[in-house]
Design a protein around this motif. Sequence first.
Motif, PDB file in Angstrom:
ATOM      1  N   LYS A  50       0.814  -1.220   0.000  1.00 33.54           N
ATOM      2  CA  LYS A  50       0.000   0.000   0.000  1.00 33.54           C
ATOM      3  C   LYS A  50       0.844   1.264   0.000  1.00 33.54           C
ATOM      4  O   LYS A  50       0.550   2.222  -0.733  1.00 33.54           O
ATOM      5  CB  LYS A  50      -0.945  -0.013   1.204  1.00 33.54           C
ATOM      6  N   TYR A  51       1.895   1.299   0.815  1.00 32.57           N
ATOM      7  CA  TYR A  51       2.634   2.541   1.033  1.00 32.57           C
ATOM      8  C   TYR A  51       3.966   2.609   0.294  1.00 32.57           C
ATOM      9  O   TYR A  51       4.680   3.600   0.427  1.00 32.57           O
ATOM     10  CB  TYR A  51       2.836   2.756   2.532  1.00 32.57           C
ATOM     11  N   TYR A  79       1.100  10.065  -1.048  1.00 33.42           N
ATOM     12  CA  TYR A  79       0.179   8.921  -1.080  1.00 33.42           C
ATOM     13  C   TYR A  79      -0.236   8.535   0.337  1.00 33.42           C
ATOM     14  O   TYR A  79      -1.406   8.213   0.580  1.00 33.42           O
ATOM     15  CB  TYR A  79       0.834   7.739  -1.783  1.00 33.42           C
ATOM     16  N   GLU A  83      -4.101   8.475   1.905  1.00 37.94           N
ATOM     17  CA  GLU A  83      -4.758   7.276   2.412  1.00 37.94           C
ATOM     18  C   GLU A  83      -5.566   7.561   3.667  1.00 37.94           C
ATOM     19  O   GLU A  83      -6.667   7.037   3.836  1.00 37.94           O
ATOM     20  CB  GLU A  83      -3.717   6.185   2.692  1.00 37.94           C
ATOM     21  N   HIS A  92     -13.256   6.280  -1.096  1.00 37.27           N
ATOM     22  CA  HIS A  92     -11.860   6.718  -1.062  1.00 37.27           C
ATOM     23  C   HIS A  92     -11.650   7.991  -1.879  1.00 37.27           C
ATOM     24  O   HIS A  92     -10.527   8.290  -2.315  1.00 37.27           O
ATOM     25  CB  HIS A  92     -10.950   5.611  -1.599  1.00 37.27           C
ATOM     26  N   ALA A  95      -8.904  10.635  -1.021  1.00 39.35           N
ATOM     27  CA  ALA A  95      -7.516  10.372  -1.405  1.00 39.35           C
ATOM     28  C   ALA A  95      -7.203  10.978  -2.765  1.00 39.35           C
ATOM     29  O   ALA A  95      -6.146  11.584  -2.964  1.00 39.35           O
ATOM     30  CB  ALA A  95      -7.263   8.864  -1.416  1.00 39.35           C
ATOM     31  N   ALA A 269      -2.287   4.060   8.388  1.00 39.37           N
ATOM     32  CA  ALA A 269      -2.815   5.340   7.908  1.00 39.37           C
ATOM     33  C   ALA A 269      -2.630   6.428   8.962  1.00 39.37           C
ATOM     34  O   ALA A 269      -2.257   7.564   8.643  1.00 39.37           O
ATOM     35  CB  ALA A 269      -4.290   5.197   7.541  1.00 39.37           C
TER      36      ALA A 269
END
Length: 289
Positions: A50-51, A79, A83, A92, A95, A269
């Motif tokens: 994800k990151y 990013y 999130e 979402h 974002a 997050a």
Amino acid sequence: MALRRVLQSRIVVALGLALAVLVPALTVPRLPHVSPWPLLAGLVPWVIGKYVLCPLRWRALTAAVPAAPRARRWYLRAYAESELLGLLTPGHVGADIWRLSRLNKAGLARGDSLISVGVDRIVGGIGVTVFVMFAATSLPSRVLVISAAVGVVAVAVALVARRLFPRLLPSGPLPRPRALLVAFLLAAGYQLTIAGLLFGTIAATGHTLPPLTVLAAFGASQLAGVVPGLNGASPKDGALVVALVALGLPLVAAAAAVTIRATLAWLPAITIGGLSLWLWRRQATLAPA
């Protein structure tokens, strides 16, 4: 800008962080006993996906624009910030708005920013579609028809926008085939980490299912993702619970696995995105007017 004023509001930030803390605080104590080690084994790869993988995918699709930021750290931070805001908004959408704002502040034209975030969304959606086709035994024909219709509508909208709103079109070049290939590979890697997190949450409840059936259930549940919802309370999450129960997982265990998976998303997050947002607000406050 209105978005910047809202995000810099102490009341909005406080409410957002309070919600981020309350969701896991109210959810976790109600779950059955779980083992932490399978959760950790699934969480670590997912955080990397994800990151790290997702920001690098976004960078690969944006780097062709001359005015785009070049530093990988910029994409990692932007990013991560997005999130946290995405978890607080249905579908979402927060974002995407935040990423557009960050690109605009970095010097990109509006059209280039829209293409950057839009193409990244499309590549991510294609990654989900390919995963569904690989994981599920078959797709309903109506899903394929709807997907084709959406593609036709998207092309038509782009042609109309080209004539009516030329300023929204990108001024820089579109992503090259090599960049698209890299982005698709990164998207595939991220999908695997999502499935790994689901394996970990199921194993944490003390139950097991054959890997291929879990992949099929996860892939099928993604079809419900077209209907937006909040993290942990979306149609996609509900479809995943139903699919796991259909595979023989007890209802309590299925609901626990899906709830834990959604709850775990808040931890990085808050820590990564929240810290980056705090640093951004601090820099914005200290910057000369």
